[in-house]
Design an enzyme around this catalytic site. Structure first.
Site, short mmCIF file in Angstrom:
data_model
loop_
_atom_site.label_atom_id
_atom_site.label_comp_id
_atom_site.label_asym_id
_atom_site.label_seq_id
_atom_site.Cartn_x
_atom_site.Cartn_y
_atom_site.Cartn_z
CG HIS A 29 36.41 36.32 40.81
ND1 HIS A 29 35.93 35.94 41.77
CD2 HIS A 29 35.83 37.42 40.13
CE1 HIS A 29 34.76 36.56 41.95
NE2 HIS A 29 34.60 37.34 41.06
CG PHE A 52 37.34 39.97 30.67
CD1 PHE A 52 37.99 40.69 31.63
CD2 PHE A 52 37.90 39.06 29.91
CE1 PHE A 52 39.06 40.41 31.73
CE2 PHE A 52 39.24 38.82 30.04
CZ PHE A 52 39.88 39.37 31.00
N PRO A 93 29.97 48.65 42.52
CG PRO A 93 29.04 46.55 43.52
CD PRO A 93 28.71 48.03 42.69
CG ASP A 148 36.15 40.51 42.23
OD1 ASP A 148 35.17 40.43 41.30
OD2 ASP A 148 35.48 40.86 43.42
#
Length: 502
Positions: free
Chosen positions: A81, A84, A403, A389
């Site tokens: 996860h 990019f 976020p 993430d």
């Protein structure tokens, strides 16, 4: 000319072993693993040449010797996860900066999310990204595809053109498929193709209800120059108490709604996946409720498997075949299975306390109860893997509340410190979470120090303390809640297919 690499004077670590040794790689595959104290170069070189001679290639081999100097060699990490941002958002990250960050963090394989511009919604678009990334010669890269076309929540017909080898995972990450009927269609196609459905579990209506509360907080945070990535960069003593209370109250209201949003959609997606018979993978699990739902689903699968083999044994007894071997078949109809990931920041940080209540990420940083529950779930095996993430933003976008954090370069140091050095799990279990299990989920021949496996190897100093300085990151993203923190465990080198890339 055959290329071979011998790493010696090392400590070998994977999910099964933690021992002194050496490892021989030939043409990108692990050829032999030697356990013992191999510190003398001449002795270990002779041993390697003996093995190569058995293969009939010693005279035509370029043998490179690498002295690990007592450091740890482990299978390179695999991240299910990452963001990019390429194509279209390369001011935040591009393939080169992202893959350089990946290898600096010890990662040998990454799976990129499709929330780019345009959204990656076709096999052709995924392969274009994958091929560009592969040409850079750094970490291995897969590009996931959106579940619905262009994240519009309607059509899933593009999934019919995918194949598991090149696109092992689909996801609407950053969003949720609002329609259960559409999600069912997508999961059924994925089930037919053996493709993983990775779910960003967040009820869209509850997420929309949370948004105004975040906006109210962000207006005040911008006014008072409070960063949206936590840390201790600002002295909040200079800000009126009532302002801090308003910000924190608004964020708390948002987070309570987002907790419900995650729990509801985790349950929903498990039920849809069971109906579709697909492998569902839960992204960035962060709450007690979601962990409990996943644990229940796994227990039900385990019970079904036990019942199946009991029935097989009873049938064999009734047929007079007691004691004879039989070939087991899948116990679960349609191939339904559940796996999940947690992130380093949800493992390490509490989001209801200063200063990380204002560290904005989706899902939000949770309570200490949630954080400790995640660690319990890591210990008992409910959690399958750790994924970063990695979500780089420009500092300007982050200040406006975008976020997510940059994370891939600090991931090992965070997890090693919080989980291993604080006695929560063993180093072997951490290797399983970061290497072996992600490899199994993706059906890759990686993640173990074992003959025949790909020689993607990471050299670590698990005891080295270092201070996070995001200015030194290869990633373009510099916003991290770990800025200035002391972590334990440093990546020293990375080899991909036996070739050093970091």
């Amino acid at each position: 000319m055959t290329n071979a690499l011998l790493i010696y004077n090392a400590r070998l670590l994977d999910e099964n072993m933690e021992t002194p040794g050496a490892i021989l790689s030939v043409e990108g595959k692990i050829r032999s693993v030697f356990q013992g104290f191999f510190t003398d170069k001449a002795t270990v070189e002779a041993l390697a040449k003996s093995v190569l001679s058995e293969d009939g290639i010693v005279s035509d081999t370029n043998l490179e010797l690498y002295d690990a100097k007592g450091l740890t060699v482990t299978p390179s990490f695999i991240d299910l996860h990452v963001h990019f941002r390429d194509p279209g958002l390369t001011q935040k990250e591009d393939l080169e900066s992202g893959l350089k960050a990946a290898v600096a963090g010890g990662y040998g394989t990454v799976v990129c999310m499709p929330n780019t511009n345009p959204v990656v919604s076709s096999f052709e678009a995924a392969m274009e990204v994958k091929n560009r990334g592969t040409k850079l010669g750094l970490a291995n890269i897969f590009q996931s595809v959106s579940i619905t076309d262009n994240f519009e929540g309607k059509s899933v017909e593009h999934l019919n053109n995918l194949d598991r080898e090149n696109v092992p995972l689909i996801t609407e990450d950053g969003h949720e498929v609002a329609s259960s009927a559409v999600m069912l269609k997508g999961m059924k196609i994925a089930a037919e193709k053996g493709i993983i459905v990775s779910c960003h579990c967040e009820d869209p209506d509850l997420a929309a209800a949370a948004r105004p509360h975040r906006i109210d907080a962000l207006k005040l945070m911008e006014q008072w120059h409070l960063p949206a990535w936590g840390g201790t960069q600002i002295d909040t003593n200079e800000i009126p108490v009532d302002i801090i209370e308003k910000i924190d109250s608004s964020l708390t209201e948002a987070n309570e709604l987002l907790q419900m949003a995650e729990d509801i959609c985790t349950e929903r997606n498990i039920q849809i996946a069971r109906q579709a018979g697909c492998h569902v993978h839960m992204c960035h699990v962060s709450t007690v409720g979601s962990i409990e739902a996943i644990r229940r689903a796994k227990q039900e699968l385990s019970d079904e498997a036990a019942d199946f083999y009991t029935d097989m044994a009873d049938a064999a007894y009734e047929a007079g075949l007691e004691g004879r071997a039989f070939v087991p078949v899948p116990a679960v109809e349609h191939g339904f299975s559940v796996t999940c990931e947690v992130t380093p920041h949800h493992i390490a940080l509490t989001g209801t306390e200063e200063p990380n209540i204002r560290a904005l990420v989706n899902p939000p940083l949770r309570s200490e109860e949630d954080r400790l529950f995640i660690i319990d779930a890591i210990r008992d095996g409910t959690v399958d893997c750790i994924a970063t993430d990695h979500a780089p933003h420009t500092l300007e976008d982050k200040a406006k509340g975008a976020p997510g954090f940059t994370g891939i370069e600090a991931s090992y140091g965070v997890c090693n410190k919080v989980l291993v050095k604080e006695g929560q799990i063993s180093a072997k279990r951490l290797s399983q979470l970061m290497s072996a299990n992600p490899a199994r989920i993706l059906h890759l021949n990686k993640g173990l120090l074992k003959a025949g496996f790909d020689s993607d190897l990471t050299l670590l100093n698990p005891d080295e303390n270092w201070i996070v300085d995001s200015k030194q990151f290869f990633s373009k993203g510099k916003a991290t809640p770990f800025e200035g923190k002391t972590l334990t465990g440093k990546v020293k080198a990375v080899f991909i297919s036996g070739r050093q890339v970091f």
